[in-house]
Scaffold this active site. Structure first.
Site, PDB file in Angstrom:
ATOM      1  CB  SER A 147      -0.938  -0.100   1.215  1.00  0.00           C
ATOM      2  OG  SER A 147      -1.986   0.806   1.130  1.00  0.00           O
ATOM      3  CG  ASP A 230      -6.407  -3.553  -3.904  1.00  0.00           C
ATOM      4  OD1 ASP A 230      -6.695  -2.921  -2.870  1.00  0.00           O
ATOM      5  OD2 ASP A 230      -5.299  -4.095  -4.085  1.00  0.00           O
ATOM      6  CG  HIS A 262      -5.742  -2.479   0.317  1.00  0.00           C
ATOM      7  ND1 HIS A 262      -5.065  -2.047  -0.796  1.00  0.00           N
ATOM      8  CD2 HIS A 262      -5.184  -1.811   1.365  1.00  0.00           C
ATOM      9  CE1 HIS A 262      -4.154  -1.154  -0.435  1.00  0.00           C
ATOM     10  NE2 HIS A 262      -4.209  -0.996   0.881  1.00  0.00           N
TER      11      HIS A 262
HETATM   12  N1  LIG Z   1      -9.379   4.589   5.538  1.00  0.00           N
HETATM   13  C1  LIG Z   1      -8.566   3.513   5.113  1.00  0.00           C
HETATM   14  C2  LIG Z   1      -7.739   3.038   6.272  1.00  0.00           C
HETATM   15  C3  LIG Z   1      -6.555   2.260   5.864  1.00  0.00           C
HETATM   16  O1  LIG Z   1      -6.230   2.181   4.705  1.00  0.00           O
HETATM   17  C4  LIG Z   1      -5.761   1.593   6.923  1.00  0.00           C
HETATM   18  C5  LIG Z   1      -6.102   1.779   8.249  1.00  0.00           C
HETATM   19  C6  LIG Z   1      -5.368   1.158   9.261  1.00  0.00           C
HETATM   20  C7  LIG Z   1      -4.315   0.355   8.934  1.00  0.00           C
HETATM   21  C8  LIG Z   1      -3.975   0.159   7.599  1.00  0.00           C
HETATM   22  C9  LIG Z   1      -4.697   0.777   6.593  1.00  0.00           C
HETATM   23  N2  LIG Z   1      -4.431   0.633   5.256  1.00  0.00           N
HETATM   24  C10 LIG Z   1      -3.514  -0.130   4.646  1.00  0.00           C
HETATM   25  O2  LIG Z   1      -2.655  -0.784   5.133  1.00  0.00           O
HETATM   26  C11 LIG Z   1      -9.474   2.407   4.582  1.00  0.00           C
HETATM   27  O3  LIG Z   1     -10.591   2.678   4.219  1.00  0.00           O
HETATM   28  O4  LIG Z   1      -9.056   1.258   4.500  1.00  0.00           O
END
Ligand SMILES: N[C@@H](CC(=O)c1ccccc1NC=O)C(=O)O
Length: 287
Positions: A147, A230, A262
């Protein structure tokens, strides 16, 4: 695309087919944390090794179970939209890899709002230089990012190393569910703590640095991987970046991982038999 739609496209948790948005994030953090705790129990480790002066400029090293002269090292850059997670949840892939004779390094960087994009990019670049200086005997250096961490890994590949004390030879890079063009997120909630201007987003977009990547990392085997579930916009980010690397003549493959979202696409690296674990081992000559 209107703002609501764009924000949905850049909310990975809303696209999981497994759980609700809140649950998938909670489960993600829990899975990475318990995997990291397990790695710390099974693999010898050296925690909090400094790579710079800043509070967050530290990394964790997970050693192979048995030592051999043929040791590849993989640096993992965690995800979390440059504003969540830390190295405390980022050692999980050492669970299978330490067994197979691979060193795993989990890098901490200063997430927003404390850190900003330029600082994070500088930190991950410097972490690589420090690793090479401390582990000069390793057989090959590999990078893996998820990511936001895949974005940072792509920025590392696109570094002009002339300003640094060494020129790293990165043999392989795993870019998992990344963002390579930062412009679309400028107007979304993701940018609230980051506070990137357009100029910052432009100079930190790997999609605009492909010719620098070709100069710095022409010998690198690159895997651009994306989850089947995704969002379309995330999938497009990976497809577009893959196509521009391919058009530039780089050694790159695209992996569309079935039955993943994801989060599960990276969580499953705790499992030795997972497709991406096997692919990573194969790339490192350890399968
Ligand atoms: N607002 C994001 C939050 C997010 O991507 C995320 C949150 C906490 C830990 C990891 C995250 N994303 C990727 O590793 C979502 O909708 O997934």
């Amino acid at each position: 695309m209107n703002k609501n739609e764009l924000e949905k496209q850049y909310s990975p948790s809303q696209w999981s087919h497994r759980m609700s948005a809140d649950d998938v994030i909670n489960a993600h953090v829990a899975a990475l944390k318990s995997g990291t705790e397990k790695a710390r129990a099974v693999a010898q480790n050296i925690l909090d090794v400094p790579y710079g002066e800043g509070d967050e400029e530290k990394l964790d090293v997970y050693m192979p179970i048995s030592s051999s002269p043929d040791v590849p090292l993989v640096i993992y850059l965690h995800g979390g939209y440059w504003q969540f997670l830390s190295k405390e949840e980022s050692g999980f892939m050492a669970v299978p890899l330490a067994q197979k004779g691979v060193v795993v390094v989990a890098v901490e960087y200063s997430i927003a709002p404390k850190g900003n994009m330029d600082l994070m990019v500088s930190q991950v670049r410097r972490s690589l230089v420090a690793v090479i200086q401390q582990y000069s005997h390793i057989r090959g250096l590999y990078l893996c990012g998820h990511s936001a961490g895949a974005h940072l890994a792509a920025m590392v590949l696109s570094t002009d190393w002339s300003e640094y004390s060494v020129t790293p030879q990165i043999k392989g890079a795993f870019l998992v569910s990344g963002i390579y063009d930062l412009l679309p997120i400028l107007s979304t909630y993701v940018n609230e703590p980051l506070k990137m201007t357009e100029e910052v987003a432009l100079r930190n977009s790997p999609s605009r640095l492909v010719s620098q990547l070709k100069t710095s990392s022409s010998g690198c085997d690159i895997v651009v991987a994306v989850a089947q579930n995704d969002s379309p916009e995330f999938r497009k980010q990976s497809e577009d970046y893959f196509k521009s690397l391919q058009a530039a003549g780089l050694k790159v493959t695209f992996e569309d991982i079935p039955d993943t979202d994801h989060f599960s696409i990276i969580e499953q690296l705790v499992d030795e038999n997972y497709y991406l674990t096997q692919l990573l081992l194969k790339m490192m000559g350890k399968s």
